[in-house]
Design an enzyme around this catalytic site. Structure first.
Site: not given
Lengths: 541, 541
Positions: B177, B254, B278
């Site tokens: 990420k 996310s 997330s």
């Protein structure tokens, strides 16, 4: 079958057999059954297919497009508007939809009954937008397949390097051969052992900087044959680059990754180098436009050398237009090399051309004659060159190239036994055996050849094939590959010997339909003239 | 007039009057003479005009479109292909060109002679692109489509970062990420304005180093929602991540890029973070296994914070196996948090579960009952929680999260007005309004909730849905998305409040077949126990 799922609207009865033919077409399209698709399009020179970007005229051109198409449409027919025109013709407008995202498209076909059979005689296609890769079906894929093709790319970004400023190349995406220094990135040279020892570069090669400074962005760093010492595009460590124009054919090298990235539509321009054909050969094999620039016209600072006497910067693109836009940035009028006069005559060198395969040589002769006939090329003058002279020149070229290649990389190669693949390793091993005396003698011959060739090229353009044949198959025998390579080099070495620019335009075909390039070699400094001539030839094709 | 400038190709004599009618149409088009255009289209309900986006049927619909058109085409006709069909019909395909940039288009019209007058009865229009030049091309793709999906990835390599040494994760590929520091790479946080200001990091986050030191390699840096402050996976700058399990559904965030990269089969493991769901939400929406680890068990050094009171490192994988292998590296027995006892009972919190959609709540209840019935889950105990207590806890969670998010990023956001997308920007704007007093009060409530939840989780595993529903459609109404988000957060906040680990296993389905996760929340330190339990449940499914 469309009949059940799709609403068919027609103001008059739909002619018998038409919907069945349409169904057959749809089924074949989704199955990528190229033979059936070809059969459903009317034969002959008048069949036409367009999509806004290209307009293909003639059954052969359409079939060629289809065979070279990489991505098969996944759109589904959502509705049909049929407009019969008499009993034997109908316009069929199919609303289409991309299942993965619901985007809509339109496919208009004129169907005509020819000898009792429905055929498409004209088509206009607007594909639905597909913004993303086709969704994998559930259940989830079990094994990881990388998000990039490692035979084409080493690293890519969105973008990898943004443009420095806005300029004439705004929006142009670049694949940069892994032989150029890019600040923050390592320079991989096509060899993993070498790569592992590299630190990120702190500066960017001027040729790359100039493009970034004109608005272009770097999409990624693309593969090269090891140390650029091959024309095959078959890197022993990273695989063979795909050739979308010749399924099952090699892509050519050593500018292998940039060429495939361009041919696959992943970038607009592939930046590379050409010492002995490393731009022209992949361009020829993949149906791309490629330019090798005048020796010394573009700085090779920050570019890993192979043989500095012949190394040049070059690039490939899908058409002359973008290649010319790049040239106007990298080769401005105020170039170090003064612009030559535009060519006033075309030159033919049968001794060199004789090294092409018979079908490519014939295609070249036919195309050249047609271009001369249409007034697009000035009348062709045949220049005599003794076969033994060409052999002597080629041997000298190869000797100097080998000597300089070993001078550039011999120390590293010696310190890393086994690091190279067999093919390139063998070539370097032979290069190691070249003596200083041999290199000196060869340099004298190169100088003679250069002088003679520059006389020939003065006010002229040499027209010959870019490669001996089309792309060999992946599994071709070593003898076949070597024969292709030997023939190609005897033609490509001429620009290297002369320090001259050369542009390859995809105007030839082998007997079995593989693309090959028509190569235009001009006097040093005539790079832009050659590209403008190439644009004229491309436009007339 | 077209006649002089434009090449007209026709395999048969062009019917009389057709070119004149075509000329009249062109002249009217460029003059925006709507009355003439309307007159040249055939009257009645069968005339049809399409452009891929819309298909208008009937003269009135077409005239209405024309009268409402704001921008008049500026394209010029560059060439004509005419295909006569008998004496009174012809297909006319006009290649068009946008003078400002040379982009090409195509206009196909079926002209028919009605009552002696030529009229257009069908048209298919592909306008040349105005915004950007398009390379002219042969059988090659015309426009560049990037080699990577920019909604999923920022940068990828083959690999991007090689493992440091060989180890238990040999061969494991990672999507990281864009919130973790990786030496040599920038940290993008899902926002292009932020990214443009970043320098490459000089160190790597310990969580990432640990994986590289166990043999894993980094394939690339994958997208995140802006500053991780969203659960949608709909980054305003880079697009919505695909969800291969739900065509047309959002992917969730996310940890959006890593989750999609895993679901697409491009990597084995996606490394991300989970503050309020997330990891669990994209895992739930895409049918993946996801783990949010015990708060503090894995260092968040080198990870851009969102709300440090709740931030945790986590990861997604296609099955429990690889998720467990990663856990055994990052959460060894000698973890900072002592391992808890294995769960001896399952806990149900109807107050939380009531926030799931009815179909997901029912699927969860059915699945839990089946697992208890098969002896795979210990008998379920129902725990009472007043609805107002859950609301109070959730409000406190949200307040502390907002306060800390603004503390982490408020200064930068204030200095860069307009840099954020509307959704995340609005959330940060609300966060800016949280006062110290409100945050302090909320912290006290969080401490109470934590104590209470840890009692509940002692020797137990809370079993509930990972998200309120399945993945919403891309185009779902804001109200539907907010309702899904609100329900989900009331369930996901529990692990955050407790600082507890949570594992999402794809064992549920919505009524219409979309995947959803069954979430196991355990006492702090029971991460490995939860994953082993998840492996059992997965094996039984």
């Amino acid at each position: 079958m469309i009949a059940e799922a799709v609403r068919v609207v027609s103001p008059a009865p739909v002619p018998e057999g038409l919907l069945g033919a349409f169904d057959a077409y749809e089924t074949a399209l989704l199955a990528n059954d190229v033979a059936t698709l070809d059969a459903l399009f009317a034969p002959g020179p008048d069949t036409v297919r367009g999509d806004g970007t290209t307009l293909l005229v003639g059954h052969d051109a359409i079939a060629g497009f289809r065979s070279g198409r990489v991505v098969i449409p996944t759109r589904r027919v959502a509705g049909l508007q049929v407009r019969p025109i008499g009993d034997d013709a109908a316009l069929v407008m199919a609303s289409t939809e991309e299942p993965s995202n619901g985007a809509t498209g339109l496919q208009t076909q004129l169907w005509q009954r020819l000898d009792g059979t429905w055929k498409v005689t004209a088509a206009h296609v607007t594909l639905p937008k597909k913004d993303r890769p086709v969704a994998a079906a559930h259940p989830l894929p079990a094994a990881a397949a990388p998000p990039l093709d490692p035979s084409v790319w080493r690293v890519v970004g969105a973008p990898l390097v943004a443009p420095t400023v806005s300029g004439p190349l705004d929006g142009v995406t670049l694949a940069v051969k892994d032989l150029f220094a890019v600040a923050g990135e390592r320079l991989g040279a096509g060899n993993p052992t070498w790569l592992a020892e590299q630190a990120p570069r702190t500066t960017t090669a001027p040729a790359v900087s100039a493009l970034l400074g004109a608005g272009a962005e770097i999409t990624g760093i693309a593969r090269t044959d090891e140390f650029a010492y091959s024309l095959a595009g078959q890197n022993a460590h990273y695989g063979t680059t795909p050739n979308p124009a010749v399924p099952g054919g090699i892509g050519g090298g050593s500018t292998s990754g940039p060429a495939s990235a361009v041919a696959l539509g992943q970038v607009e321009v592939g930046l590379g180098t050409d010492t002995a054909g490393s731009i022209r050969v992949p361009a020829s094999y993949q149906g791309l436009v490629g330019i090798r620039t005048t020796h010394g016209a573009i700085s090779t600072d920050g570019v890993l050398p192979l043989a500095p006497s012949f190394d040049t910067v070059g690039w490939v693109a899908r058409a002359v237009g973008p290649a010319l836009r790049v040239a106007e940035v990298l080769l401005p009028g105020a170039s170090a090399v003064p612009a030559g006069s535009p060519p006033v005559r075309a030159v033919v060198l049968p001794t060199a051309e004789g090294h092409a395969s018979p079908d490519v040589a014939a295609a070249c002769a036919d195309r050249r004659a047609a271009l001369v006939g249409e007034g697009l090329l000035p009348g062709a003058e045949v220049v005599d060159l003794a076969p033994e002279t060409l052999e002597e020149w080629f041997a000298a070229f190869r000797t100097v190239q080998a000597y300089e290649a070993w001078a550039a990389h011999g120390e590293w190669i010696t310190a890393h036994p086994g690091a190279l693949g067999a093919d390139v390793g063998g070539r370097f091993a032979a290069a190691a055996a070249v003596t200083v005396a041999e290199a000196d003698a060869a340099r004298a011959t190169v100088a003679e050849a250069r002088a003679r060739l520059r006389e020939v090229l003065d006010g002229a353009v040499l027209v010959l094939p870019s490669s001996a044949g089309g792309a060999p198959a992946w599994g071709a025998s070593a003898a076949a590959v070597e024969s292709e390579r030997a023939g190609t080099l005897r033609m490509t070495c001429l620009a290297g010997l002369a320090g001259a620019p050369a542009v390859s335009v995809p105007l030839l075909r082998t007997a079995d339909g593989r693309p090959a390039g028509l190569c235009l070699v001009g006097a040093p400094g005539t790079d832009l003239d050659l590209l403008r001539l190439a644009a004229t030839l491309e436009g007339a094709a």
